[in-house]
Scaffold this active site. Structure first.
Site, PDB file in Angstrom:
ATOM      1  CB  SER A  87      -0.977  -0.001   1.181  1.00 50.51           C
ATOM      2  OG  SER A  87      -0.285  -0.222   2.401  1.00 50.51           O
ATOM      3  CB  SER A  88       3.816   2.415   1.908  1.00 47.86           C
ATOM      4  OG  SER A  88       4.848   1.513   1.578  1.00 47.86           O
ATOM      5  CG  ASP A 107       5.654  -4.076  -2.675  1.00 51.01           C
ATOM      6  OD1 ASP A 107       5.543  -5.157  -3.289  1.00 51.01           O
ATOM      7  OD2 ASP A 107       5.635  -3.991  -1.440  1.00 51.01           O
TER       8      ASP A 107
END
Length: 264
Positions: free
Chosen positions: A38-39, A83
């Site tokens: 998410s970050s 990510d």
């Protein structure tokens, strides 16, 4: 800008040299610190939006690179860059991270029906356990020197996984590879899993899941399983105390969905 408490917003505005008033509003489908990147997704989206605000086109490579610089270099977070690249590019890809900081992106070629079957056979469950990924990853970093062989085995699962998706033959092998990867990962350090997560995982396997893994650094978050259709309800019932979420694969990565220059 230095008075802004949100670290990603603060650093993104500094990186992009924004020195005028603006309003930033955010929405998320999942809570933070749950292993779904998410970050990193937030960092990529924030930088993408600021590029658009300035009337600039940014490539996916630029978005991923800047977002990784923001979190890994500027904020000194203990994390990898995977990510950021996944969020920027979307779809299914093999990312190779080189020792000179370069990144090679190779798309996985697949037929639409294979993607649909994969989506249909993935079940995602929220454990409601939250953790600080940096703390878990710090422990993993300390163990890395003694776990090189395990990390190489995990890396070497990637070509077969790619070939399974590309060929569409014996897609159930996807679940078996997930299981192999999870067994290897959880052996790196005791911080990655715990008795509660292990119990959930075993329940799902006993109910028919071919394989799965805890997403993210470890310690909590979401469990992902590959389950053939006839066993879906058995697995869902076995994990009835967890929150079941639908899974979908995004093909586009980060993108601007609305742009009106007259409002800028």
């Amino acid at each position: 800008i230095e008075e802004i408490e949100h670290p990603i917003v603060r650093e993104a505005l500094t990186m992009m040299e924004i020195d005028y008033p603006l309003e930033i509003t955010t929405f998320a489908d999942i809570p933070a610190q749950t292993g779904l990147g998410s970050s990193s997704a937030f960092a990529v989206g924030q930088i993408h939006a600021l590029h658009a605000l300035k009337g600039q086109m940014a490539t996916k490579h630029q978005l991923a690179s800047k977002a990784a610089e923001l979190e890994v270099v500027r904020l000194s977070r203990t994390m990898g860059k995977q990510d950021h690249w996944a969020s920027a590019y979307g779809n299914l890809n093999v990312f190779t991270f080189l020792s000179d900081e370069g990144v090679v992106v190779e798309p996985v070629f697949y037929r639409p029906e294979i993607r649909q079957e994969l989506e249909n056979n993935l079940l995602l469950f929220y454990t409601r356990l939250k953790r600080d990924a940096s703390e878990v990853l710090e422990t993993q970093n300390q163990a890395t020197a003694n776990k090189r062989d395990i990390l190489r085995q995990m890396r070497d699962l990637v070509p077969e996984l790619r070939d399974v998706l590309a060929s569409g033959i014996n897609l159930s092998r996807f679940g078996e590879i997930l299981h192999q990867g999870w067994e290897l990962k959880r052996s790196i350090t005791t911080e990655i899993s715990n008795s509660e997560i292990d119990e959930y995982y075993q329940r799902a396997r006993s109910a028919g899941a071919l394989g799965g893994k805890l997403l993210g650094a470890g310690g909590g978050g979401f469990l992902l399983f590959y389950v053939e259709p006839q066993n879906h309800q058995l697995v869902i019932r076995a994990l009835a105390d967890l929150y079941h979420m639908q899974v979908g694969l995004d093909a586009g990565g980060s993108r601007i969905t609305y742009y009106d220059q007259t409002k800028v």
